[in-house]
Design a protein around this motif. Structure first.
Motif, PDB file in Angstrom:
ATOM      1  N   GLY A   1      39.626  33.989  22.689  1.00 60.30           N
ATOM      2  CA  GLY A   1      38.770  32.901  22.225  1.00 60.30           C
ATOM      3  C   GLY A   1      39.222  31.527  22.687  1.00 60.30           C
ATOM      4  O   GLY A   1      38.852  30.517  22.090  1.00 60.30           O
ATOM      5  N   LYS A   2      40.009  31.475  23.769  1.00 63.86           N
ATOM      6  CA  LYS A   2      40.560  30.202  24.238  1.00 63.86           C
ATOM      7  C   LYS A   2      39.510  29.294  24.861  1.00 63.86           C
ATOM      8  O   LYS A   2      39.739  28.095  24.992  1.00 63.86           O
ATOM      9  N   GLY A   3      38.375  29.855  25.291  1.00 66.18           N
ATOM     10  CA  GLY A   3      37.341  29.009  25.880  1.00 66.18           C
ATOM     11  C   GLY A   3      36.529  29.762  26.906  1.00 66.18           C
ATOM     12  O   GLY A   3      36.570  30.998  26.991  1.00 66.18           O
ATOM     13  N   THR A   4      35.771  29.009  27.693  1.00 64.74           N
ATOM     14  CA  THR A   4      34.918  29.602  28.713  1.00 64.74           C
ATOM     15  C   THR A   4      35.736  29.918  29.964  1.00 64.74           C
ATOM     16  O   THR A   4      36.710  29.246  30.284  1.00 64.74           O
ATOM     17  N   VAL A   5      35.313  30.980  30.662  1.00 65.40           N
ATOM     18  CA  VAL A   5      36.029  31.454  31.845  1.00 65.40           C
ATOM     19  C   VAL A   5      35.039  31.670  32.977  1.00 65.40           C
ATOM     20  O   VAL A   5      34.023  32.349  32.805  1.00 65.40           O
ATOM     21  N   LEU A   6      35.354  31.084  34.129  1.00 66.44           N
ATOM     22  CA  LEU A   6      34.614  31.357  35.366  1.00 66.44           C
ATOM     23  C   LEU A   6      35.509  32.201  36.256  1.00 66.44           C
ATOM     24  O   LEU A   6      36.610  31.773  36.629  1.00 66.44           O
ATOM     25  N   LEU A   7      35.066  33.410  36.570  1.00 64.85           N
ATOM     26  CA  LEU A   7      35.810  34.317  37.444  1.00 64.85           C
ATOM     27  C   LEU A   7      35.096  34.373  38.785  1.00 64.85           C
ATOM     28  O   LEU A   7      33.934  34.789  38.866  1.00 64.85           O
ATOM     29  N   LEU A   8      35.779  33.943  39.839  1.00 67.73           N
ATOM     30  CA  LEU A   8      35.191  33.862  41.171  1.00 67.73           C
ATOM     31  C   LEU A   8      35.741  34.976  42.051  1.00 67.73           C
ATOM     32  O   LEU A   8      36.956  35.117  42.197  1.00 67.73           O
ATOM     33  N   GLU A   9      34.851  35.751  42.642  1.00 63.77           N
ATOM     34  CA  GLU A   9      35.234  36.839  43.526  1.00 63.77           C
ATOM     35  C   GLU A   9      34.500  36.695  44.866  1.00 63.77           C
ATOM     36  O   GLU A   9      33.280  36.591  44.898  1.00 63.77           O
ATOM     37  N   ALA A  10      35.263  36.681  45.956  1.00 66.56           N
ATOM     38  CA  ALA A  10      34.659  36.506  47.274  1.00 66.56           C
ATOM     39  C   ALA A  10      33.856  37.725  47.696  1.00 66.56           C
ATOM     40  O   ALA A  10      32.886  37.606  48.463  1.00 66.56           O
ATOM     41  N   GLY A  11      34.231  38.903  47.222  1.00 65.80           N
ATOM     42  CA  GLY A  11      33.533  40.119  47.597  1.00 65.80           C
ATOM     43  C   GLY A  11      32.352  40.418  46.688  1.00 65.80           C
ATOM     44  O   GLY A  11      31.925  39.586  45.882  1.00 65.80           O
ATOM     45  N   GLY A  12      31.844  41.636  46.821  1.00 65.16           N
ATOM     46  CA  GLY A  12      30.673  42.028  46.061  1.00 65.16           C
ATOM     47  C   GLY A  12      31.005  42.994  44.937  1.00 65.16           C
ATOM     48  O   GLY A  12      32.151  43.116  44.497  1.00 65.16           O
ATOM     49  N   SER A  13      29.995  43.715  44.494  1.00 60.85           N
ATOM     50  CA  SER A  13      30.119  44.632  43.367  1.00 60.85           C
ATOM     51  C   SER A  13      31.055  45.790  43.699  1.00 60.85           C
ATOM     52  O   SER A  13      31.128  46.265  44.839  1.00 60.85           O
ATOM     53  N   ASP A  14      31.751  46.260  42.666  1.00 59.44           N
ATOM     54  CA  ASP A  14      32.590  47.446  42.808  1.00 59.44           C
ATOM     55  C   ASP A  14      31.813  48.730  42.541  1.00 59.44           C
ATOM     56  O   ASP A  14      32.393  49.818  42.620  1.00 59.44           O
ATOM     57  N   GLN A  15      30.548  48.606  42.238  1.00 58.89           N
ATOM     58  CA  GLN A  15      29.754  49.787  41.890  1.00 58.89           C
ATOM     59  C   GLN A  15      29.088  50.364  43.121  1.00 58.89           C
ATOM     60  O   GLN A  15      27.876  50.397  43.262  1.00 58.89           O
ATOM     61  N   VAL A  16      29.926  50.813  44.040  1.00 56.08           N
ATOM     62  CA  VAL A  16      29.469  51.435  45.282  1.00 56.08           C
ATOM     63  C   VAL A  16      30.253  52.729  45.466  1.00 56.08           C
ATOM     64  O   VAL A  16      31.372  52.883  44.976  1.00 56.08           O
ATOM     65  N   THR A  17      29.662  53.658  46.189  1.00 51.31           N
ATOM     66  CA  THR A  17      30.215  55.000  46.294  1.00 51.31           C
ATOM     67  C   THR A  17      31.658  55.042  46.795  1.00 51.31           C
ATOM     68  O   THR A  17      32.489  55.743  46.213  1.00 51.31           O
ATOM     69  N   PRO A  18      32.030  54.316  47.867  1.00 54.87           N
ATOM     70  CA  PRO A  18      33.423  54.428  48.346  1.00 54.87           C
ATOM     71  C   PRO A  18      34.456  53.924  47.350  1.00 54.87           C
ATOM     72  O   PRO A  18      35.634  54.287  47.452  1.00 54.87           O
ATOM     73  N   VAL A  19      34.044  53.076  46.399  1.00 57.12           N
ATOM     74  CA  VAL A  19      34.959  52.624  45.353  1.00 57.12           C
ATOM     75  C   VAL A  19      35.049  53.671  44.246  1.00 57.12           C
ATOM     76  O   VAL A  19      36.145  54.040  43.805  1.00 57.12           O
ATOM     77  N   MET A  20      33.937  54.156  43.798  1.00 59.25           N
ATOM     78  CA  MET A  20      33.922  55.012  42.613  1.00 59.25           C
ATOM     79  C   MET A  20      34.482  56.401  42.866  1.00 59.25           C
ATOM     80  O   MET A  20      35.062  57.008  41.967  1.00 59.25           O
ATOM     81  N   ARG A  21      34.336  56.909  44.077  1.00 55.74           N
ATOM     82  CA  ARG A  21      34.752  58.288  44.345  1.00 55.74           C
ATOM     83  C   ARG A  21      36.166  58.305  44.909  1.00 55.74           C
ATOM     84  O   ARG A  21      36.427  57.813  46.016  1.00 55.74           O
ATOM     85  N   PRO A  22      37.120  58.855  44.166  1.00 54.82           N
ATOM     86  CA  PRO A  22      38.531  58.790  44.568  1.00 54.82           C
ATOM     87  C   PRO A  22      38.816  59.336  45.954  1.00 54.82           C
ATOM     88  O   PRO A  22      39.647  58.792  46.682  1.00 54.82           O
ATOM     89  N   GLU A  23      38.150  60.418  46.337  1.00 49.10           N
ATOM     90  CA  GLU A  23      38.496  61.073  47.591  1.00 49.10           C
ATOM     91  C   GLU A  23      38.051  60.276  48.817  1.00 49.10           C
ATOM     92  O   GLU A  23      38.396  60.632  49.955  1.00 49.10           O
ATOM     93  N   LEU A  24      37.313  59.181  48.610  1.00 50.35           N
ATOM     94  CA  LEU A  24      36.838  58.379  49.737  1.00 50.35           C
ATOM     95  C   LEU A  24      37.659  57.115  49.956  1.00 50.35           C
ATOM     96  O   LEU A  24      37.277  56.264  50.761  1.00 50.35           O
ATOM     97  N   TRP A  25      38.803  56.993  49.273  1.00 53.20           N
ATOM     98  CA  TRP A  25      39.571  55.749  49.409  1.00 53.20           C
ATOM     99  C   TRP A  25      39.953  55.472  50.856  1.00 53.20           C
ATOM    100  O   TRP A  25      40.020  54.302  51.273  1.00 53.20           O
TER     101      TRP A  25
END
Length: 576
Positions: free
Chosen positions: A91-115
């Motif tokens: 509860g310390k305050g508002t947070v802006l999290l900046l990420e240069a890349g895109g979503s992690d919800q893509v197949t090569p991320v989610m499926r362990p054997e494709l790392w």
């Protein structure tokens, strides 16, 4: 990296939560799938409400970016995700999290054997070290994640804490016992949700990070642990227990895999708070500089949606962009060694000679392979690297200096794979130097933050590193030739090399475990960039919390230690 492995998995099995979050399925389909997985109707509806509120909240926040936040966190990786979550929970305050890349919800991320498909893809920055004499003029890729979760979303998912001596050395460098093993062990116990045999002295349950021993490893993995024991490297049930206080050990590895999917650090920390209106997450937001008024850091300048934006922070700006991009941001802001900044016409706002120095990594020798004995091949499972061992090649050392992993597929550098062609079915034991003597540095190539960095990795520059690899080559062969491996060991792809031939094999074979660290080190000497509270020396309102602050790289994979850095940063901020 070259492997002989091709996945045969299909494209089914996308995570229901993400499908609903992204609009790929509707609420009714989501609830039906959750009920089929074992939830009650009430539980399925509650989960649907949470996912939908998270999607609405983040969509709203992205469309209403404020001019000021209490905290700005740059980078959503293994430290940044932790900090954002802990600040929101506090509860310390508002947070802006900046990420240069895109979503992690893509197949090569989610499926362990494709790392293994992630290096060289759009999910990473594409950093490459400059050609180096000591690796025969090769330019070694230095993969770093460019996606929500950073490296934790594209790596091999190995949860390796680090040795007791690592953290005690950090504490000595920082002159602060809170960075020592005793305190760090308590953090690990608090944050883990350990799925293995109960061990209250070393393991914790109920925390956000789901940790399990690789499930149902292939027979070869068990055989390697047994082989280690046969050559004098004791076998342990858990490498994150007492083994982290010992001189050597072998074990089936701990992995961040849950229900057959990657359990990245954002999965553990960030996703559960996306519904909170105090949190704004921007993807595709590439930070160029911090903004300053005198010695006060006031916020950041970043490129997003085709435009430059400036946002201020009322409390703190925390750089968690990684050991390559954090020093880049500092130097582009005029913070660093004047001799590095002046040639590019960058106004020196704050002289700090340690920025970009002390670069460390874990070089790995890629290419010690065997063909499977006829009829013994088993398709790889989990993360394709289910067993490892730690070993001291020099008895005088105070901790292991190599960490070889069993790769359940043939694997070699781009050069050695041509000299020693990979078999269709094979395996290898590949050693990494945990405490290489060589040191590198990071340079800008211009004053444009978008230009490629000049990275002097200096792998193998120190002759001691070659000698350690020579000893590592021998111990890996001893393990592979132990009786426990008889049922799996076929033709050796790289025969027992000696002398100059072995040295050349090493120079051609060194790549990296992708554990870039130490370029903005924590400490008290003149080359230190941050103090024990991760505050940048001589500046107000700016802290660094990522692998760059390590005084020395841990003798382990670095994801878990970077989570510790995020947790320590959170403890410090919340206690203020």
């Amino acid at each position: 990296m070259t492997t002989g492995y091709q996945s045969n998995s299909n494209e089914n099995g996308a995570h229901e939560d993400i499908a609903l979050y992204s609009g790929a399925i509707d609420r009714a389909a989501y609830v039906r799938q959750k009920i089929e997985s074992g939830l009650t109707l009430a539980e399925a509806n509650a989960e649907a409400d949470n996912v939908i509120s998270s999607a609405i909240n983040q969509r709203y926040n992205r469309n209403a970016v404020r001019s000021s936040y209490d905290y700005i966190v740059v980078g959503s990786g293994s430290a940044g995700s932790v900090i954002a979550r802990r600040l929101i929970d506090s509860g310390k305050g508002t947070v802006l999290l900046l990420e240069a890349g895109g979503s992690d919800q893509v197949t090569p991320v989610m499926r362990p054997e494709l790392w293994y498909t992630n290096p060289g893809s759009t999910l990473e920055w594409g950093h490459v070290a400059m050609p180096q004499t000591h690796v025969n003029g090769r330019a070694v890729p230095l993969t770093m994640g460019k996606v929500i979760g950073g490296g934790s979303s594209i790596n091999v998912m190995a949860w390796v804490r680090g040795h007791k001596t690592d953290f005690d050395n950090w504490a000595a460098a920082a002159d602060d016992p809170k960075w020592g093993y005793k305190h760090v062990l308590e953090i690990y116990k608090r944050i883990e949700n350990w799925q293995g045999k109960p061990d209250p002295e070393y393991r914790g349950v109920g925390g956000p990070v789901w940790v399990e021993t690789a499930k149902d490893p292939i027979p070869l993995a068990h055989a390697m642990v047994q082989a280690c024991d046969q050559v004098g490297i004791p076998a342990y049930e858990d490498h994150n227990g007492v083994m982290n206080e010992r001189d050597a050990g072998a074990a089936i590895c701990n992995v961040l895999i849950r229900d057959g999917r990657r359990h990245s650090i954002p999965s553990a920390y960030l996703h559960p708070v996306l519904h909170d209106p105090k949190l704004t997450v921007l993807t595709g937001a590439e930070v160029h500089r911090v903004t300053m008024e005198g010695k006060q850091v006031t916020g950041v300048q970043f490129f997003w949606n085709g435009q430059l934006h400036m946002v201020s922070s009322t409390c703190e700006t925390i750089l968690s962009a990684g050991a390559l991009n954090t020093p880049r941001i500092l130097m582009c802001s005029g913070i660093g060694d004047p001799s590095k900044l002046n040639p590019h016409g960058i106004l020196v706002r704050h002289a700090l000679p340690g920025v970009g120095e002390n670069f460390q990594d874990h070089p790995i020798l890629a290419g010690i392979n065997w063909e499977y004995k006829e009829g013994s091949a088993t398709p790889p499972r989990n993360n394709l690297a289910e067993a490892m061992f730690a070993y001291k090649t020099d008895p005088s050392l105070d901790q292991p200096d190599i960490l070889p992993w069993l790769f359940e597929v043939p694997y070699a550098s781009e050069v050695n794979s041509q000299i020693y062609p990979l078999p269709a079915a094979g395996w290898g034991i590949h050693p990494g130097l945990m405490h290489a003597k060589s040191r590198g540095r990071i340079h800008l190539s211009s004053n444009d933050p978008r230009d490629r960095l000049r990275i002097e990795s200096n792998f193998l520059e120190d002759p001691e590193d070659i000698q350690t690899f020579v000893r590592a080559f021998d111990i890996c062969r001893q393990v592979a030739n132990a009786p426990a491996m008889d049922d799996f060991r076929g033709r050796e792809i790289t025969p027992n090399l000696k002398g100059d031939e072995l040295v050349n094999f090493i120079r051609n074979g060194v790549i990296t475990y992708r554990h870039q660290t130490c370029t903005c080190k924590m400490g008290t000497d003149e080359m230190s960039v941050v103090d024990n509270n991760l505050k940048v020396y001589g500046l107000e309102g700016l802290r660094i919390a990522d692998g760059s602050i390590m005084p020395e790289v841990t003798g382990s994979n670095t994801m878990a230690p970077c989570v510790i850095i995020g947790e320590r940063m959170s403890e410090i901020l919340i206690s203020q």
